[in-house]
Design an enzyme around this catalytic site. Structure first.
Site, PDB file in Angstrom:
ATOM      1  N   ASP A 120      48.848  40.668  44.030  1.00 34.26           N
ATOM      2  CA  ASP A 120      49.557  39.543  43.814  1.00 34.26           C
ATOM      3  C   ASP A 120      47.417  38.537  43.751  1.00 34.26           C
ATOM      4  O   ASP A 120      47.613  38.645  42.426  1.00 34.26           O
ATOM      5  CB  ASP A 120      48.883  39.059  45.786  1.00 34.26           C
ATOM      6  CG  ASP A 120      47.364  39.477  46.476  1.00 34.26           C
ATOM      7  OD1 ASP A 120      46.686  38.973  45.902  1.00 34.26           O
ATOM      8  OD2 ASP A 120      47.130  39.715  47.043  1.00 34.26           O
TER       9      ASP A 120
ATOM     10  N   SER B 250      38.179  41.722  51.945  1.00 30.68           N
ATOM     11  CA  SER B 250      39.742  42.580  51.889  1.00 30.68           C
ATOM     12  C   SER B 250      39.718  43.264  50.567  1.00 30.68           C
ATOM     13  O   SER B 250      40.626  44.239  50.284  1.00 30.68           O
ATOM     14  CB  SER B 250      40.583  41.380  51.458  1.00 30.68           C
ATOM     15  OG  SER B 250      39.897  40.757  49.827  1.00 30.68           O
TER      16      SER B 250
ATOM     17  N   HIS C  51      43.914  40.238  44.337  1.00 27.54           N
ATOM     18  CA  HIS C  51      43.408  41.499  44.210  1.00 27.54           C
ATOM     19  C   HIS C  51      44.475  42.739  43.723  1.00 27.54           C
ATOM     20  O   HIS C  51      45.623  42.176  43.069  1.00 27.54           O
ATOM     21  CB  HIS C  51      44.053  41.548  45.826  1.00 27.54           C
ATOM     22  CG  HIS C  51      43.882  41.363  47.175  1.00 27.54           C
ATOM     23  ND1 HIS C  51      44.502  39.836  47.452  1.00 27.54           N
ATOM     24  CD2 HIS C  51      42.455  41.461  47.929  1.00 27.54           C
ATOM     25  CE1 HIS C  51      43.849  39.557  48.357  1.00 27.54           C
ATOM     26  NE2 HIS C  51      42.637  39.904  48.844  1.00 27.54           N
TER      27      HIS C  51
END
Length: 352
Positions: free
Chosen positions: A325, A41, A328
């Site tokens: 979040d 990610s 991240h």
């Protein structure tokens, strides 16, 4: 000559001419003509949008600071390292996800992201979350090469592949999720598991070399114990030191393997990029970059699965937060972390 055949020939000529113009511009303006991304990610620009998986973020408030405030599938409020590095190399501002489809020759010839949020060096990591394994990402890359050959011709395609820059970020989820939560993997002593996942990463990078890649930046893990998720379990005030220790163990082994690959392939411009320490320095000294909060995310919480949602909302100013979040960084977090790395490579600073 058949009218339909003549029309197809004309379209082909126009496409090739346009491709040549794009390539000339890209080559003139950038050290690398294209940028490609693989892994997790940290580099996924939206591939998970097209997968049957819960690991996706193509909804608000993600993307609130991107152009048009569009939730593109990036695990961030704005740009991620894929975009930040590409833009500061003069390649393009935003790198599209390969699975987004309908990519024109200009996008194909300047690079795409194959990364998949939730993936890892261990195939089990991706399989647990129904996202793309590294082998699946490689298959997509092989498919991409065929499309590029068709679009610009094999000679130009080979030049793009060999001169492009490749980013690779993987290992974060293997350590933080699979070795922690999967019973079979957690029974393996971590130093042994670290050797396993470094070995799988090495195989992937070797495969990337065999497909023509010659310029690769291998990113370390983040300081995993300082992510808001693990910190919440430890009472927010403290980083989970055992996770940071595991990340450091993996990073040390990965750096050594990168050096080994360089020795194995003398023409392989492969570099280990330490993002762990720049991030940890900012987390430990937040005021140096103007951060007010480095312990919790601007949105989301461990109780919401770590991701943001409309119910939880988000903070007013993400530039004050290092994390977006529970797992991240914000765009600002990424920018300040990458600034010393790019400066060391004589690439202009990305922080004003």
């Amino acid at each position: 000559m058949n009218h339909s055949l003549w029309k197809r020939m004309l379209v082909t000529i126009v496409l090739v001419c346009f491709a040549n113009r794009v390539l000339d511009v890209a080559t003139a303006d950038a050290t690398y003509p294209a940028l490609f991304a693989f892994g997790d990610s940290i580099l996924d620009t939206g591939n998970n949008n097209h997968l049957f998986s819960l690991v996706k973020c193509n909804f608000a408030p993600y993307g609130r600071d991107l152009p048009n405030q569009e939730p593109t599938g990036r695990f961030c409020n704005g740009k991620i390292p894929t975009d930040i590095i590409a833009s500061h190399l003069g390649i393009k501002q935003l790198v599209p996800a390969y699975l987004s489809g309908d990519l024109g020759v200009d996008e194909l010839s300047t690079g795409v992201s194959f990364a998949s949020g939730g993936s890892g060096n261990d195939d089990l990591t991706a399989q647990m979350q129904f996202v793309l394994t590294l082998s699946a990402q490689m298959k997509n890359f092989e498919e991409y090469i065929q499309s590029l050959n068709t679009a610009v011709g094999e000679q130009k395609a080979a030049s793009i592949i060999s001169n492009g820059l490749y980013l690779f970020s993987s290992g974060n989820n293997d350590i933080a999720l699979t070795h922690t939560l999967n019973i079979a993997r957690s029974l393996i002593l971590f130093p042994i598991y670290a050797d396993m996942i470094v070995g799988w990463a090495s195989n992937f990078l070797d495969d990337l070399y065999s497909h023509g890649a010659r310029h690769v930046w291998v990113l370390s893990t983040l300081p995993l114990g300082c992510l808001p998720g693990p910190r919440a379990l430890a009472g927010i005030l403290f980083c989970q030191q055992y996770l940071n220790d595991q990340a450091q163990t993996f990073n040390t082994k990965l750096e050594a393997e990168v050096s080994s690959l360089k020795t194995k392939h003398p023409d392989f411009d492969i570099r280990f990029i330490d993002v762990y320490n720049p991030m940890l320095n900012l987390i430990q000294n937040p005021s140096s970059a103007g951060f007010v909060n480095v312990a919790t995310g601007c949105c989301g919480s461990i109780f919401s699965g770590g991701l943001c949602n409309l119910i939880s909302g988000s903070c007013q100013d993400p530039t004050n937060h290092f994390f977006w979040d529970s797992a991240h960084p914000t765009q600002a977090g990424y920018e300040h972390s990458l600034a010393p790395i790019l400066q060391a490579m004589n690439i202009s600073s990305i922080v004003s």
